[in-house]
Design a protein around this motif. Structure first.
Motif, PDB file in Angstrom:
ATOM      1  N   ARG A  23       0.899  -1.173  -0.113  1.00 56.74           N
ATOM      2  CA  ARG A  23       0.148  -0.274   0.064  1.00 56.74           C
ATOM      3  C   ARG A  23       0.752   1.254   0.045  1.00 56.74           C
ATOM      4  O   ARG A  23       0.448   2.249  -0.588  1.00 56.74           O
ATOM      5  N   TYR A  24       2.175   1.321   0.818  1.00 57.16           N
ATOM      6  CA  TYR A  24       2.855   2.353   0.737  1.00 57.16           C
ATOM      7  C   TYR A  24       3.277   2.877  -0.351  1.00 57.16           C
ATOM      8  O   TYR A  24       3.370   3.720  -1.078  1.00 57.16           O
ATOM      9  N   LEU A  25       3.822   1.581  -1.264  1.00 54.14           N
ATOM     10  CA  LEU A  25       4.572   1.732  -2.445  1.00 54.14           C
ATOM     11  C   LEU A  25       3.531   2.039  -3.586  1.00 54.14           C
ATOM     12  O   LEU A  25       3.805   2.852  -4.565  1.00 54.14           O
ATOM     13  N   GLY A  26       2.176   1.891  -3.249  1.00 58.43           N
ATOM     14  CA  GLY A  26       1.165   2.425  -4.350  1.00 58.43           C
ATOM     15  C   GLY A  26       1.078   3.810  -4.142  1.00 58.43           C
ATOM     16  O   GLY A  26       0.322   4.395  -5.056  1.00 58.43           O
ATOM     17  N   GLU A  27       1.478   4.455  -2.946  1.00 58.01           N
ATOM     18  CA  GLU A  27       1.404   5.821  -2.856  1.00 58.01           C
ATOM     19  C   GLU A  27       2.746   6.513  -2.986  1.00 58.01           C
ATOM     20  O   GLU A  27       2.735   7.785  -2.967  1.00 58.01           O
TER      21      GLU A  27
END
Length: 145
Positions: A23-27
């Motif tokens: 999720r972090y990498l998606g942002e």
């Protein structure tokens, strides 16, 4: 179908933080299409059919071209990728195949010049993360619907 275990079911305490990292990498500052190119390319190198299908589908939803996705297997010979993408694909190959030569100074310095420290760090983490997912999917013989 496989009768192997589900890491998500048997080890949620380990699986859920991986989802948080995803999720972090998606942002992150990595462009969404480039993020999918990283995921598909690493998955190709790792022979992870589950992740190839998943991330190809996601790339197509982002209007990535089918020609470019097919060309990923031979990206070094393809004129379809720009300088930034080529640098990140080289980084993806070298991190995924780390035991071959590691990450060369040439690749590292090129990526640092093109991406800067923040995005280079995020790209390395994206490659490391998809490699972890590939290993989970291949080890447990996950299949995509």
């Amino acid at each position: 179908m496989s009768n192997r275990l589900s890491i998500q079911a048997t080890e949620p305490a380990a699986f859920n933080p991986m989802m948080g990292l995803e999720r972090y990498l998606g942002e992150s500052d990595i462009e969404p299409k480039l993020r999918q190119l990283i995921k598909v390319r690493a998955s190709m190198l790792n022979n992870c059919a589950y992740c190839i299908q998943m991330h190809t589908d996601e790339a197509l939803k982002l209007n990535e071209s089918l020609h470019r996705l097919m060309a990923l297997s031979a990206w070094t010979e393809s004129p379809l990728f720009n300088e930034r993408e080529r640098a990140v694909l080289q980084l993806t190959d070298e991190v995924t195949l780390i035991s071959d030569e590691g990450v060369t100074d040439e690749t590292y310095n090129l990526c640092l010049d093109i991406l800067g420290e923040q995005v280079l760090s995020q790209c390395i983490m994206q490659v490391v993360t998809i490699n972890a997912w590939n290993r989970i999917a291949v080890a447990t013989k996950m299949t995509h619907e």
